[in-house]
Design an enzyme around this catalytic site. Structure first.
Site, PDB file in Angstrom:
ATOM      1  N   LYS A 179       0.854  -1.191   0.000  1.00 10.60           N
ATOM      2  CA  LYS A 179       0.000   0.000   0.000  1.00 10.60           C
ATOM      3  C   LYS A 179       0.887   1.237   0.000  1.00 10.60           C
ATOM      4  O   LYS A 179       1.733   1.411   0.877  1.00 10.60           O
ATOM      5  CB  LYS A 179      -0.919   0.015   1.214  1.00 10.60           C
ATOM      6  N   GLY A 240      -7.989   9.094  10.321  1.00 15.17           N
ATOM      7  CA  GLY A 240      -8.213   9.142  11.760  1.00 15.17           C
ATOM      8  C   GLY A 240      -9.270  10.129  12.218  1.00 15.17           C
ATOM      9  O   GLY A 240      -9.473  10.304  13.420  1.00 15.17           O
ATOM     10  N   ALA A 266      -9.638   5.442   4.919  1.00 11.92           N
ATOM     11  CA  ALA A 266      -9.526   6.590   5.833  1.00 11.92           C
ATOM     12  C   ALA A 266     -10.850   7.305   6.016  1.00 11.92           C
ATOM     13  O   ALA A 266     -11.610   7.494   5.067  1.00 11.92           O
ATOM     14  CB  ALA A 266      -8.469   7.587   5.370  1.00 11.92           C
ATOM     15  N   GLY A 267     -11.110   7.680   7.261  1.00 12.68           N
ATOM     16  CA  GLY A 267     -12.267   8.505   7.582  1.00 12.68           C
ATOM     17  C   GLY A 267     -13.450   7.783   8.177  1.00 12.68           C
ATOM     18  O   GLY A 267     -14.358   8.415   8.715  1.00 12.68           O
ATOM     19  N   ASN A 288      -8.667   1.677  10.560  1.00 10.56           N
ATOM     20  CA  ASN A 288      -7.832   1.355  11.709  1.00 10.56           C
ATOM     21  C   ASN A 288      -8.368   2.033  12.977  1.00 10.56           C
ATOM     22  O   ASN A 288      -8.831   1.376  13.905  1.00 10.56           O
ATOM     23  CB  ASN A 288      -6.382   1.788  11.474  1.00 10.56           C
ATOM     24  N   THR A 289      -8.372   3.365  12.978  1.00 13.55           N
ATOM     25  CA  THR A 289      -8.740   4.107  14.183  1.00 13.55           C
ATOM     26  C   THR A 289     -10.155   3.797  14.654  1.00 13.55           C
ATOM     27  O   THR A 289     -10.413   3.722  15.866  1.00 13.55           O
ATOM     28  CB  THR A 289      -8.596   5.621  13.938  1.00 13.55           C
TER      29      THR A 289
END
Length: 336
Positions: A179, A240, A266-267, A288-289
């Site tokens: 990635k 994040g 993301a987001g 992830n977050t």
């Protein structure tokens, strides 16, 4: 003999090979990659390469990291038929990719990965801790034979750093599916798209299969595909942030024009965000977050798995048309 290892001066008795050095430090050669004077050392040469006074070494391992176009149609499959997808010739069932950063520890990360049912996990490449080589390693909790490791360039702000990182990652684990993310600045962590485009082309020519973190610009996404990207990964919102899908129209346009997988990266903040991404026709979601910083990461991982599956089913089913006015479910004719 004076060596500089991961930026720290160290003294050793000569002669010394790379393999012997790793043994003295207490590192398993199978779990690290070594760079000597900015050149990657092949694992097959560890035993035969003698180190010289003044050599500068980097020793790294994986840690938790933080096409004419045809419009895609909602192809309906029998409910009992596995709904698989492919990237770079590899087939997967789970459409939920999770990261390995921000967790309290690797054990919690392992439990979350199992609850999510993920088959791909992103990993960062960082220097080995020379002070305490007994520290737990990610590979001891998330087996690379069970999960497909997706090395990423998290934290890279230049093309040179990204290329160097992925070359080391390939040496450490042998994976060519990677990635790429090249960040523009620290406040938004938005991608630097011109460098990202150029680096995608460079890595593709070196044999990497590149999944690319990018902006939600359909034109730039098409150019990434044209230079060989194995998957397009437009952001839903800043990394994040947990703001969810901010531009569903652009995401849908990217899905419609792409002949490679499109994965929202993301987001995502909660399960409904993941469902929306899948309802737009995306092939998967990376997060992830949203899981790692939940009050109960394992429960949130399970929720995300269900959300991705529900969104995918809704996309395949085909939603009803939106109407400006009411349309009764029961006919009005024949009322008593």
């Amino acid at each position: 003999m004076n060596l500089t290892i991961n930026g720290e001066p160290r003294n050793f008795e000569a002669p010394l090979t790379v393999e012997q050095l790793l043994g003295e430090i207490g590192l398993d050669p199978r779990k690290v990659a070594v760079e000597r004077n900015l050149e990657i050392v092949s694992k097959s040469n560890y035993g035969g390469l003698a180190l010289a006074d003044g050599d500068k070494l980097e020793i790294v391992h994986f840690i938790g990291g933080g096409a004419p176009d045809e419009v895609k149609t909602n192809e309906t499959k029998p409910l009992d038929e596995p709904d698989t997808w492919e990237v770079a010739g590899r087939q997967f069932t789970s459409r939920l990719i999770i990261g390995t950063g921000k967790y309290k520890d690797y054990e919690l990360n392992r439990l979350a990965a199992e609850a999510a049912g993920s088959e791909i996990i992103t990993v960062a490449v960082r220097r080995v801790n020379l002070t305490d080589t007994s520290q737990p390693l990610l590979v001891d909790y998330l087996d690379p034979k069970k999960y497909t490791y997706l090395p990423n360039t998290a934290g890279c702000f230049t093309a040179a750093d990204a290329v160097r990182t992925l070359r080391l990652a390939r040496e450490a684990g042998g994976w060519d599916l990677v990635k790429l993310e090249i960040l523009g600045e620290k406040k938004t962590l938005y991608p630097m798209m011109l460098e990202t485009l150029e680096t995608t082309e460079i890595l593709t020519k070196e044999g990497f299969q590149v999944m690319v973190y990018c902006s939600d610009d359909p034109i730039m996404c098409k150019r990434l595909e044209d230079v060989g990207a194995a998957a397009i990964m437009p952001l839903g919102a800043p990394i994040g942030s947990g703001l969810g899908i901010q531009n569903p129209i652009n995401i849908r346009l990217i899905v419609e024009q792409s002949n490679v997988p499109v994965i929202v990266d993301a987001g995502v903040g909660t399960a409904s965000d993941a469902t929306i991404a899948m309802e737009l026709g995306c092939d998967g979601v990376l997060m992830n977050t949203a899981i790692a910083e939940a009050k109960d990461p394992v429960r949130m991982a399970r929720a995300m798995k269900a959300a991705v599956e529900a969104g995918r089913d809704a996309y395949l089913a085909g939603r009803m048309a939106k109407r400006q006015y009411a349309d009764p479910s029961s006919p009005l004719a024949g009322l008593i």
